[in-house]
Design a protein around this motif. Sequence first.
Motif, PDB file in Angstrom:
ATOM      1  N   TRP A  26       0.533  -0.645   3.592  1.00 16.15           N
ATOM      2  CA  TRP A  26       1.146  -1.220   2.401  1.00 16.15           C
ATOM      3  C   TRP A  26       0.096  -1.734   1.421  1.00 16.15           C
ATOM      4  O   TRP A  26       0.165  -1.466   0.220  1.00 16.15           O
ATOM      5  N   VAL A  27      -0.897  -2.453   1.922  1.00 13.80           N
ATOM      6  CA  VAL A  27      -1.966  -2.959   1.061  1.00 13.80           C
ATOM      7  C   VAL A  27      -2.745  -1.798   0.436  1.00 13.80           C
ATOM      8  O   VAL A  27      -3.116  -1.839  -0.749  1.00 13.80           O
ATOM      9  N   SER A  28      -2.975  -0.728   1.208  1.00 14.49           N
ATOM     10  CA  SER A  28      -3.704   0.432   0.677  1.00 14.49           C
ATOM     11  C   SER A  28      -2.920   1.131  -0.421  1.00 14.49           C
ATOM     12  O   SER A  28      -3.492   1.555  -1.444  1.00 14.49           O
ATOM     13  N   VAL A  29      -1.599   1.254  -0.245  1.00 12.17           N
ATOM     14  CA  VAL A  29      -0.766   1.867  -1.280  1.00 12.17           C
ATOM     15  C   VAL A  29      -0.784   1.023  -2.558  1.00 12.17           C
ATOM     16  O   VAL A  29      -0.849   1.562  -3.670  1.00 12.17           O
ATOM     17  N   LEU A  30      -0.753  -0.301  -2.409  1.00  8.41           N
ATOM     18  CA  LEU A  30      -0.838  -1.171  -3.586  1.00  8.41           C
ATOM     19  C   LEU A  30      -2.169  -0.994  -4.305  1.00  8.41           C
ATOM     20  O   LEU A  30      -2.221  -0.984  -5.547  1.00  8.41           O
ATOM     21  N   LEU A  31      -3.254  -0.837  -3.550  1.00  8.15           N
ATOM     22  CA  LEU A  31      -4.560  -0.607  -4.170  1.00  8.15           C
ATOM     23  C   LEU A  31      -4.582   0.725  -4.916  1.00  8.15           C
ATOM     24  O   LEU A  31      -5.154   0.825  -6.012  1.00  8.15           O
ATOM     25  N   LEU A  32      -3.963   1.755  -4.343  1.00 10.71           N
ATOM     26  CA  LEU A  32      -3.879   3.045  -5.041  1.00 10.71           C
ATOM     27  C   LEU A  32      -3.104   2.914  -6.351  1.00 10.71           C
ATOM     28  O   LEU A  32      -3.491   3.502  -7.374  1.00 10.71           O
ATOM     29  N   GLN A  33      -2.023   2.147  -6.323  1.00 16.64           N
ATOM     30  CA  GLN A  33      -1.248   1.947  -7.543  1.00 16.64           C
ATOM     31  C   GLN A  33      -2.057   1.196  -8.597  1.00 16.64           C
ATOM     32  O   GLN A  33      -2.014   1.521  -9.785  1.00 16.64           O
ATOM     33  N   ILE A  34      -2.786   0.181  -8.171  1.00 15.91           N
ATOM     34  CA  ILE A  34      -3.574  -0.609  -9.123  1.00 15.91           C
ATOM     35  C   ILE A  34      -4.698   0.219  -9.732  1.00 15.91           C
ATOM     36  O   ILE A  34      -4.967   0.147 -10.939  1.00 15.91           O
TER      37      ILE A  34
END
Length: 240
Positions: A26-34
């Motif tokens: 989840w944290v990695s997906v948020l970083l990809l979005q950012i």
Amino acid sequence: MKFVVITLCMFTMAFFFDPWTPLVFWVSVLLLQILFSQIDWKKWLLFMLPFFIMAFGYFWTTLVFAKETTGPIIWSFGFVHVTEIQLDHALSLSLRVLAFSSLSLLFALTTNPVTFILSLMQQLKLSPKIAYGILVGFQFLPVIKDEFIQIQQAQRLRGVVQKKNAIQRLFATRLVLIPLLAGAVRKAERSAFAMEARGFTGERRSSYFHVISVGKVDALLIVLFLFVLVFSCTNTFWLG
């Protein structure tokens, strides 16, 4: 390509039941979005709010009503005794909800529906009948929304009393839905006649006006998502 790799990530994450794997993912997906997307974060938070509530519900109900109560007790409050196994299961379920919902929103907020349907036709050989039916239905959504408001306003002008009770308002919606459905059926028939008049047979095409090709950006996207997936699934090795 984005649809395939996101679906692969969801199916893979479904087989992991520890809390750390969905958290890292989840944290990695948020970083990809950012780093790589240009989404409206206010809209993202608005859409994620129900999933945050759902994740909290999973967390709380799993702690209180879990069948597995063996193991060392790490927290007690009244008749509620939380063990380490219960906490792991609760965190795993709630974080999986957040991981899956963030993936779904990433796809929904960064994908053009028309381009996606055309890509399904060209890359995955989706039937043109299904594809154009979805596109027509998608184009009808804003029209149906406007007609819903117009029918409500017309009924108020004709003296239809607005119900105050929530249950009465629910039953009164049939006065709006029936003419709305009739209008939608007429629009669907006119669209079908127009497509037949223009030579639409539903057969597969060999050439397209708007060609969707797979390029370097798609390959980079797949590599990034697969790296995130492998990193999340092997977090016990990388993070100790």
